[in-house]
Design an enzyme around this catalytic site. Structure first.
Site, mmCIF file in Angstrom:
data_model
loop_
_atom_site.group_PDB
_atom_site.id
_atom_site.type_symbol
_atom_site.label_atom_id
_atom_site.label_comp_id
_atom_site.label_asym_id
_atom_site.label_seq_id
_atom_site.Cartn_x
_atom_site.Cartn_y
_atom_site.Cartn_z
ATOM 1 C CG HIS A 282 3.669 2.372 2.555
ATOM 2 N ND1 HIS A 282 3.510 1.572 3.668
ATOM 3 C CD2 HIS A 282 2.965 3.502 2.819
ATOM 4 C CE1 HIS A 282 2.743 2.186 4.545
ATOM 5 N NE2 HIS A 282 2.399 3.364 4.061
ATOM 6 C CG ASP B 260 5.277 -1.324 4.130
ATOM 7 O OD1 ASP B 260 6.130 -0.579 3.610
ATOM 8 O OD2 ASP B 260 4.163 -0.926 4.507
ATOM 9 N N GLY C 72 -1.437 8.450 7.389
ATOM 10 C CA GLY C 72 -0.548 9.418 8.011
ATOM 11 C C GLY C 72 0.215 8.853 9.187
ATOM 12 C CB SER D 38 2.154 4.858 6.848
ATOM 13 O OG SER D 38 0.907 4.431 6.370
#
Length: 505
Positions: A76, A132, A225, A227
């Site tokens: 993502h 993901d 942030g 991620s």
């Protein structure tokens, strides 16, 4: 028919370290306290595998060094939908390593690299955050040193034990619901891995490709942030110099550091083969020239679009804005240059209004170039698809394939994104005319042309292989064959030897 197979029974074993990885040369202790939300600064060299992912020179995500040319992060982080953009370019991305302080570009070992390639998992789903994960290949090579080291990648069976204390790190928000309060200096925290049952009870929508970690009382968590950053777990927790394995990638969660709501991470061990395929095997055979493709024409006009090239991707209208519109009739004809090859089509995301027989909105895929759907040969139909489940891969009979998308006057949803590439003419992805191997932990496959009638004189074989220590559960979701004397039949065998008596016929 549609068959769902599920591999059950997890096993845990000693991780196998095949190279120097997961080490912290500057430090002698694995124990830390504090949080990312709320902030505790990391020490120089404490997280030598930490990378920063920058877009247009702004740090937007984290990542983990796994090799001198590869970074692992969350899919993502390169999804334009997350930034309310139509598209984003890898040319605008950068990777920075050994960046303890973003305001100081003289940190020991600090290096910045342009991006050569970004590989998003083929089944990444932006709605559920399943799969993901993405690989980032950099231009150049990382030089290892006291402040720069790779994390170890766990094997498929190297599950992290419940309650294991692991480390998270990043430059994300330090207060929940207060966005863009991103610190200049790398933050750190220690969290515990939750049992799968606890994770599922908190997040029923989570999948078996995810793990949860945090504190049961809240207060410590990764946040916006962070991620794509690492959940690094020590193999031997009580030694002075443990080896750290990348067990998770920061993915999503409900708020940050809330009581009863841990962070959710992509479980890396589930993707060890996928990672190895790109970082070790596939790239050895990659051509020096990057494959390109062109799209000519408007897909939603009367003539449709022609897609030419050996590999590429396309999507339904409105996909990147979140929804297609009413009354669409769109057509893409894919043509590959090698007439001796076939086309393999994979849907990476799929959401089309559901009907049992796909009478409302649907995506039809044909082998060959179809000029007019009314005159199309039913025998060339590879599948008609609707609903929210990602269809199985489809394989053309020759060097062309047609995709037709129809929507009616009401009820529309996400749409689809598909990727295609040329494969050898002797590949059988459908299982008919060859054996299709199914190697993932779970998934679906169906008879050719489902939900329409299968072909006469079909002989199709699927080989389902589970990892060592696991068993296979096979469930039929839909089943209807012609005849009452089993002239048409599905035989299921236990093992590889087809001469054994079938367990069910």
């Amino acid at each position: 028919m549609i068959v769902t197979f599920v591999a059950l029974a997890l096993s845990c074993c000693t991780p196998q370290v095949t190279a120097d990885c997961g080490l912290r040369p500057r430090l002698q202790s694995a124990i830390i306290t504090g949080r990312i939300v709320g902030g505790e600064m990391a020490k120089l060299g404490e997280f030598p595998w930490q990378a920063a992912f920058l877009y247009k020179h702004v740090q937007v995500c984290g990542g983990t060094i796994i090799d001198t040319t590869w970074i692992l992060s969350a899919a993502h982080c390169f999804d334009p939908h997350m930034y309310n953009l139509q598209s984003i370019k890898k040319e605008d991305a950068l990777i920075r390593v050994a960046d303890l302080d973003k305001t100081d570009d003289t940190d020991e070992g600090e290096m910045t690299f342009e991006v050569k390639d970004i590989i998003i998992h083929e089944q990444y789903n932006r709605q559920t955050f399943d799969n993901d994960i993405m690989l980032i290949e950099i231009l150049g090579s990382i030089t290892y040193g006291p402040t720069v080291q790779p994390a170890c990648i766990p094997g498929a069976n190297d599950a992290v034990a419940d309650g294991t204390k692991c480390l998270i790190s990043g430059w994300g928000d330090t207060q929940d619901h207060v966005h863009n309060r991103w610190p200049d200096k790398l933050q750190k925290a220690q969290v515990e891995v939750f049992a799968r049952a606890q994770c599922l009870a908190t997040y029923p929508e989570s999948t078996e490709n995810m793990i949860c970690a945090g504190l049961r009382t809240g207060g410590i968590d990764s946040c916006q942030g962070d991620s794509g950053g690492p959940l690094a777990c020590p193999f031997t927790e009580n030694t002075a110099q443990p080896t750290f394995f990348l067990q998770g990638i920061v993915s999503w969660g409900r708020g940050c550091a809330l009581d009863g709501f841990p962070g959710v991470y992509t479980e890396v061990r589930k993707y060890s083969s996928w990672i190895a395929n790109y970082t070790q095997h596939l790239l050895q055979d990659r051509n020096a020239d990057v494959a390109t493709f062109t799209i000519t024409g408007d897909p939603c006009s009367s003539n449709g679009s022609i897609i030419s090239g050996s590999e590429g991707d396309f999507s339904s209208p409105g996909f990147y804005s979140g929804s297609y519109t009413d009354n669409l009739d769109c057509k893409w004809i894919i043509q590959i240059p090698d007439i001796g090859s076939r086309i393999q089509l994979s849907f990476t995301e799929f959401g089309v209004e559901y009907h049992t027989f796909c009478w409302y909105d649907d995506v039809k895929v044909y082998s060959g170039a179809v000029g007019n759907i009314a005159s199309a040969d039913a025998a060339d139909l590879l599948g008609s698809h609707c609903g929210m489940n990602i269809p199985s891969d489809l394989l053309s009979d020759g060097s062309s394939m047609t995709v037709i998308f129809h929507s009616d006057y009401m009820t529309h949803t996400l749409g689809f994104r598909a990727v295609f590439h040329a494969v050898s003419a002797d590949v059988s992805q459908s299982g008919c005319g060859g054996i299709r191997e199914l190697l993932t932990d779970h998934g679906e496959f169906s008879s050719k042309h489902y939900p329409n009638y299968y072909d006469a004189d079909s002989n199709c074989e699927w080989l389902i292989t589970a990892p060592t220590g696991k068993t296979i559960e096979l469930n039929f979701l839909s089943f209807r064959l012609a005849g009452s004397d089993c002239a048409d039949n599905v035989a299921i065998y236990d093992g590889l030897n087809s001469s054994q008596l079938p367990k069910n016929n």
